[in-house]
Write a protein that holds these residues in place. Structure first.
Motif, PDB file in Angstrom:
ATOM      1  N   UNK A  72     -51.237   2.901   3.626  1.00 48.09           N
ATOM      2  CA  UNK A  72     -50.699   1.571   3.355  1.00 48.09           C
ATOM      3  C   UNK A  72     -50.122   1.496   1.942  1.00 48.09           C
ATOM      4  N   UNK A  73     -50.722   2.233   0.999  1.00 50.52           N
ATOM      5  CA  UNK A  73     -50.210   2.223  -0.366  1.00 50.52           C
ATOM      6  C   UNK A  73     -48.886   2.973  -0.455  1.00 50.52           C
ATOM      7  N   UNK A  74     -48.743   4.043   0.346  1.00 48.70           N
ATOM      8  CA  UNK A  74     -47.488   4.785   0.346  1.00 48.70           C
ATOM      9  C   UNK A  74     -46.367   3.982   0.994  1.00 48.70           C
ATOM     10  N   UNK A  75     -46.705   3.187   2.001  1.00 42.79           N
ATOM     11  CA  UNK A  75     -45.683   2.421   2.713  1.00 42.79           C
ATOM     12  C   UNK A  75     -45.349   1.092   2.038  1.00 42.79           C
ATOM     13  N   UNK A  76     -46.167   0.659   1.089  1.00 44.49           N
ATOM     14  CA  UNK A  76     -45.972  -0.662   0.496  1.00 44.49           C
ATOM     15  C   UNK A  76     -44.629  -0.823  -0.206  1.00 44.49           C
ATOM     16  N   UNK A  77     -44.175   0.131  -1.060  1.00 45.90           N
ATOM     17  CA  UNK A  77     -42.861  -0.060  -1.686  1.00 45.90           C
ATOM     18  C   UNK A  77     -41.736  -0.200  -0.666  1.00 45.90           C
ATOM     19  N   UNK A  78     -41.764   0.611   0.387  1.00 42.49           N
ATOM     20  CA  UNK A  78     -40.720   0.510   1.414  1.00 42.49           C
ATOM     21  C   UNK A  78     -40.792  -0.830   2.129  1.00 42.49           C
ATOM     22  N   UNK A  79     -42.012  -1.316   2.406  1.00 40.31           N
ATOM     23  CA  UNK A  79     -42.158  -2.607   3.072  1.00 40.31           C
ATOM     24  C   UNK A  79     -41.621  -3.738   2.201  1.00 40.31           C
ATOM     25  N   UNK A  97     -30.533   0.058 -10.270  1.00 40.03           N
ATOM     26  CA  UNK A  97     -31.964  -0.245 -10.207  1.00 40.03           C
ATOM     27  C   UNK A  97     -32.452  -0.209  -8.770  1.00 40.03           C
ATOM     28  N   UNK A  98     -31.671  -0.800  -7.864  1.00 43.01           N
ATOM     29  CA  UNK A  98     -32.060  -0.801  -6.453  1.00 43.01           C
ATOM     30  C   UNK A  98     -32.111   0.620  -5.901  1.00 43.01           C
ATOM     31  N   UNK A  99     -31.131   1.425  -6.269  1.00 42.21           N
ATOM     32  CA  UNK A  99     -31.085   2.787  -5.754  1.00 42.21           C
ATOM     33  C   UNK A  99     -32.293   3.594  -6.217  1.00 42.21           C
ATOM     34  N   UNK A 100     -32.706   3.426  -7.458  1.00 45.88           N
ATOM     35  CA  UNK A 100     -33.881   4.133  -7.970  1.00 45.88           C
ATOM     36  C   UNK A 100     -35.137   3.720  -7.202  1.00 45.88           C
ATOM     37  N   UNK A 101     -35.281   2.410  -6.979  1.00 44.48           N
ATOM     38  CA  UNK A 101     -36.444   1.916  -6.236  1.00 44.48           C
ATOM     39  C   UNK A 101     -36.431   2.437  -4.799  1.00 44.48           C
ATOM     40  N   UNK A 102     -35.243   2.457  -4.186  1.00 42.99           N
ATOM     41  CA  UNK A 102     -35.134   2.958  -2.817  1.00 42.99           C
ATOM     42  C   UNK A 102     -35.519   4.425  -2.731  1.00 42.99           C
ATOM     43  N   UNK A 158     -50.142  13.834   7.773  1.00 44.66           N
ATOM     44  CA  UNK A 158     -51.235  13.245   8.563  1.00 44.66           C
ATOM     45  C   UNK A 158     -51.857  12.040   7.856  1.00 44.66           C
ATOM     46  N   UNK A 159     -51.018  11.231   7.233  1.00 48.99           N
ATOM     47  CA  UNK A 159     -51.478  10.028   6.542  1.00 48.99           C
ATOM     48  C   UNK A 159     -51.240   8.827   7.450  1.00 48.99           C
ATOM     49  N   UNK A 160     -52.210   7.930   7.526  1.00 50.39           N
ATOM     50  CA  UNK A 160     -52.114   6.779   8.412  1.00 50.39           C
ATOM     51  C   UNK A 160     -52.181   5.486   7.604  1.00 50.39           C
ATOM     52  N   UNK A 161     -51.643   4.417   8.204  1.00 51.58           N
ATOM     53  CA  UNK A 161     -51.652   3.128   7.530  1.00 51.58           C
ATOM     54  C   UNK A 161     -53.070   2.620   7.311  1.00 51.58           C
ATOM     55  N   UNK A 195     -38.611   6.155  -0.649  1.00 53.00           N
ATOM     56  CA  UNK A 195     -38.405   7.237   0.317  1.00 53.00           C
ATOM     57  C   UNK A 195     -39.297   8.436   0.011  1.00 53.00           C
ATOM     58  N   UNK A 196     -39.476   8.734  -1.277  1.00 55.81           N
ATOM     59  CA  UNK A 196     -40.358   9.854  -1.651  1.00 55.81           C
ATOM     60  C   UNK A 196     -41.785   9.584  -1.197  1.00 55.81           C
ATOM     61  N   UNK A 197     -42.273   8.350  -1.395  1.00 58.83           N
ATOM     62  CA  UNK A 197     -43.626   8.013  -0.965  1.00 58.83           C
ATOM     63  C   UNK A 197     -43.744   8.058   0.556  1.00 58.83           C
ATOM     64  N   UNK A 198     -42.720   7.587   1.252  1.00 57.54           N
ATOM     65  CA  UNK A 198     -42.762   7.647   2.716  1.00 57.54           C
ATOM     66  C   UNK A 198     -42.792   9.086   3.208  1.00 57.54           C
ATOM     67  N   UNK A 199     -42.190   9.997   2.442  1.00 61.92           N
ATOM     68  CA  UNK A 199     -42.210  11.396   2.856  1.00 61.92           C
ATOM     69  C   UNK A 199     -43.605  11.965   2.952  1.00 61.92           C
TER      70      UNK A 199
END
Length: 265
Positions: A52-59, A26-31, A44-47, A35-39
């Motif tokens: 911020x929505x793309x970075x939220x799962x990683x945060x 489960x953790x690996x799937x979430x990770x 040229x996407x900024x917080x 990572x896909x969203x962070x990609x």
């Protein structure tokens, strides 16, 4: 963290620890999802935009790993995780407070009420220009007349209760590439709005140029050919980046005077 989780999953699988393996899966799937969203941040996407929505799962994963996964790993090895938890907890608190202060500074700039009644909302200083446009439209527009806001601004259509007669209420390069700029211009030519409002828009967050000069050139040329400016507030749009709104009215060709037939005696 992803590599460490995958390695732990492999070890758990070889040891036959089914429950631990399911947790790690489960953790690996979430990770991987994070990572896909962070990609996408590379486009040229900024917080301060929708990044911020793309970075939220990683945060969230970083916080969970720092406050739960790592302390659990330390305890399984008979270690004391209190010092680690104190450091990570303080870091999370400092980061949260700093972002909260940034948010407060943004909200303090929203001191202008745009619209009225149930439609009203708070905006920054640009809201005064929008209110001025709404007042001008209320004075000069007749019932049933249409309005297009370029390059975008359908909220003004809603507040003014004016319909855009075309299906293209956003005119940025994405729409131009998807629909084709020629098709957009044809739609405006087939159903020309009675009024066009040019509203300054900073596209630096999208990494594109100025409307009418670097993109959507044909649409702007059509507007200049068929509309005449009647009212302006602030600075001229799309000239030097300073905010302003220009209202234009459809130029209707009036019939000329009746001339005598040159062939008659």
């Amino acid at each position: 963290m992803t590599v460490a989780n995958a390695w732990a999953w492999h070890k758990a699988d070889t040891r036959g620890e089914t429950v631990l393996r399911d947790q790690l899966t489960t953790r690996l799937i979430i990770l991987l999802f994070a990572l896909v969203l962070l990609g996408k941040m590379g486009f040229n996407v900024h917080l301060y935009h929708y990044g911020f929505a793309l970075a939220m799962p990683a945060a969230l994963i970083v916080c969970t790993g720092a406050l739960a996964w790592v302390p659990a790993w330390i305890k399984r090895r008979n270690g004391d995780a209190r010092i680690w938890l104190a450091m990570m907890g303080a870091l999370v608190v400092v980061a949260s407070i700093s972002h909260l202060l940034i948010e407060i500074s943004w909200w303090r700039q929203k001191d202008v009420v745009v619209g009225s009644g149930a439609d009203s909302f708070l905006a920054d200083g640009r809201g005064r220009y929008v209110n001025g446009l709404l007042q001008e439209l209320g004075r000069g527009c007749h019932a049933g007349e249409t309005l297009a806001v370029l390059p975008e601004g359908c909220m003004i259509n809603f507040l003014a209760r004016r319909v855009n007669p075309t299906p293209y209420f956003m005119n940025i390069p994405v729409e131009g590439l998807y629909y084709g700029e020629a098709r957009i211009v044809q739609a405006y030519a087939a159903h020309p709005p009675d009024w066009v409002a040019l509203v300054e828009r900073d596209y630096s967050d999208l990494g594109i140029g100025v409307f009418g000069r670097d993109q959507e050139v044909a649409l702007m040329a059509w507007v200049k050919q068929n509309y005449e400016p009647v009212w302006q507030i602030g600075h001229e749009p799309f000239r030097d980046g300073r905010f302003g709104i220009l209202l234009l009215r459809h130029r209707v060709e009036l019939p000329g005077p009746d001339l005598p037939d040159s062939s008659s005696p």
